[in-house]
Write a protein that holds these residues in place. Sequence first.
Motif, PDB file in Angstrom:
ATOM      1  N   PRO A   1      11.206  62.799 -18.342  1.00 47.08           N
ATOM      2  CA  PRO A   1      12.510  62.148 -18.590  1.00 47.08           C
ATOM      3  C   PRO A   1      13.147  61.595 -17.320  1.00 47.08           C
ATOM      4  CG  PRO A   1      12.370  64.250 -19.740  1.00 47.08           C
ATOM      5  CD  PRO A   1      11.199  64.191 -18.819  1.00 47.08           C
ATOM      6  N   PHE A   2      12.987  62.311 -16.205  1.00 43.04           N
ATOM      7  CA  PHE A   2      13.554  61.831 -14.949  1.00 43.04           C
ATOM      8  C   PHE A   2      12.821  60.577 -14.459  1.00 43.04           C
ATOM      9  CE2 PHE A   2      14.668  66.344 -15.029  1.00 43.04           C
ATOM     10  CZ  PHE A   2      16.021  66.287 -14.775  1.00 43.04           C
ATOM     11  N   LYS A   3      11.511  60.521 -14.667  1.00 41.70           N
ATOM     12  CA  LYS A   3      10.755  59.315 -14.326  1.00 41.70           C
ATOM     13  C   LYS A   3      11.275  58.116 -15.100  1.00 41.70           C
ATOM     14  CE  LYS A   3       6.305  61.535 -13.254  1.00 41.70           C
ATOM     15  NZ  LYS A   3       4.889  61.652 -13.674  1.00 41.70           N
ATOM     16  N   LEU A   4      11.452  58.321 -16.403  1.00 43.14           N
ATOM     17  CA  LEU A   4      11.941  57.231 -17.240  1.00 43.14           C
ATOM     18  C   LEU A   4      13.344  56.815 -16.832  1.00 43.14           C
ATOM     19  CD1 LEU A   4      10.694  58.442 -20.754  1.00 43.14           C
ATOM     20  CD2 LEU A   4       9.660  56.714 -19.282  1.00 43.14           C
ATOM     21  N   LEU A   5      14.206  57.803 -16.523  1.00 41.58           N
ATOM     22  CA  LEU A   5      15.579  57.503 -16.140  1.00 41.58           C
ATOM     23  C   LEU A   5      15.628  56.688 -14.852  1.00 41.58           C
ATOM     24  CD1 LEU A   5      18.624  57.888 -16.571  1.00 41.58           C
ATOM     25  CD2 LEU A   5      18.445  60.043 -15.284  1.00 41.58           C
ATOM     26  N   ILE A   6      14.860  57.114 -13.845  1.00 40.43           N
ATOM     27  CA  ILE A   6      14.845  56.399 -12.562  1.00 40.43           C
ATOM     28  C   ILE A   6      14.240  55.014 -12.729  1.00 40.43           C
ATOM     29  CG2 ILE A   6      13.884  56.408 -10.237  1.00 40.43           C
ATOM     30  CD1 ILE A   6      14.044  59.459 -10.294  1.00 40.43           C
ATOM     31  N   PHE A   7      13.158  54.926 -13.535  1.00 39.24           N
ATOM     32  CA  PHE A   7      12.489  53.649 -13.744  1.00 39.24           C
ATOM     33  C   PHE A   7      13.416  52.650 -14.437  1.00 39.24           C
ATOM     34  CE2 PHE A   7       9.253  50.858 -15.767  1.00 39.24           C
ATOM     35  CZ  PHE A   7       8.554  50.514 -14.630  1.00 39.24           C
ATOM     36  N   ILE A   8      14.205  53.145 -15.396  1.00 39.80           N
ATOM     37  CA  ILE A   8      15.156  52.271 -16.081  1.00 39.80           C
ATOM     38  C   ILE A   8      16.306  51.895 -15.149  1.00 39.80           C
ATOM     39  CG2 ILE A   8      16.836  52.153 -17.970  1.00 39.80           C
ATOM     40  CD1 ILE A   8      14.951  54.004 -19.556  1.00 39.80           C
ATOM     41  N   ALA A   9      16.752  52.851 -14.330  1.00 40.93           N
ATOM     42  CA  ALA A   9      17.897  52.614 -13.449  1.00 40.93           C
ATOM     43  C   ALA A   9      17.612  51.506 -12.435  1.00 40.93           C
ATOM     44  CB  ALA A   9      18.275  53.900 -12.733  1.00 40.93           C
ATOM     45  N   VAL A  10      16.383  51.463 -11.941  1.00 44.22           N
ATOM     46  CA  VAL A  10      16.030  50.439 -10.941  1.00 44.22           C
ATOM     47  C   VAL A  10      15.473  49.178 -11.601  1.00 44.22           C
ATOM     48  CG1 VAL A  10      15.575  52.184  -9.192  1.00 44.22           C
ATOM     49  CG2 VAL A  10      13.686  51.351 -10.618  1.00 44.22           C
ATOM     50  N   ASP A  11      15.476  49.132 -12.942  1.00 49.09           N
ATOM     51  CA  ASP A  11      14.924  47.987 -13.682  1.00 49.09           C
ATOM     52  C   ASP A  11      13.471  47.751 -13.263  1.00 49.09           C
ATOM     53  OD1 ASP A  11      14.847  45.960 -15.483  1.00 49.09           O
ATOM     54  OD2 ASP A  11      16.063  44.550 -14.326  1.00 49.09           O
ATOM     55  N   GLY A  12      12.672  48.825 -13.416  1.00 48.17           N
ATOM     56  CA  GLY A  12      11.308  48.824 -12.904  1.00 48.17           C
ATOM     57  C   GLY A  12      10.408  47.746 -13.462  1.00 48.17           C
ATOM     58  N   TRP A  13      10.483  47.496 -14.772  1.00 48.79           N
ATOM     59  CA  TRP A  13       9.596  46.484 -15.368  1.00 48.79           C
ATOM     60  C   TRP A  13       9.857  45.112 -14.773  1.00 48.79           C
ATOM     61  CZ3 TRP A  13       5.287  47.423 -17.679  1.00 48.79           C
ATOM     62  CH2 TRP A  13       5.104  48.603 -18.389  1.00 48.79           C
TER      63      TRP A  13
END
Length: 213
Positions: free
Chosen positions: A189-201
């Motif tokens: 969940p933390f990976k997903l949260l950080i990835f979404i926060a930085v607009d990873g895609w």
Amino acid sequence: MDSVIKDINPVIQMLIVMTLFSLLPFVFCCMTSFLRFVVVFSMLKTAMGTQQVPPSIVIIGLSIILTFFTMGSTFQKMYDMGNVPYQQNHNIIEAVNEGSKPLKEFMMKQTRESDLAFFVELSQKTPPKTPEEITIWQVAPAYIISELKTAFEIGFIIFVPFIVLDLVVANILLALGMFMLSPTIISLPFKLLIFIAVDGWALIVQGLVTSYN
């Protein structure tokens, strides 16, 4: 060479072209920007540990769309250059030969000189004087190796922050005495949260697309 091509029977030309068309999926996967896109996205999914999310069909579809986006001008040049000899003398082999030149130019721009030099030396004793003397079949293996190296370098950079997060979560669980709880379950969940926060895609897609400009 041109005289030999013109003397080929049209029926044989059609058989050769049909054989080449059967190789189009391999050409698209290995001789375009699709190779870098699909490898990086696959490594991203592995680094995040989301297993089947996003589905493989989504990764392949996104890679195909980005391939046409980054190579649209190259594909247009291939069609234009191949259409001229075909309209003049209806020679399919010559049209394929001319149409493949923009693809060779694209691959040469993305290929490391050391890889290209190795395959050129391996296939011919006399060094080519101009880039036009290098065939597309000499460029193709060098391009694949270069693209795999670049894709794995990008994948390594993507992997590092996710591994650091896994280590942090694992140490916290160890300090709390939760030995039986898997760190990957907590860190996901933390990976997903950080990835979404930085607009990873968006960051990864933009970086991959601009790497071809």
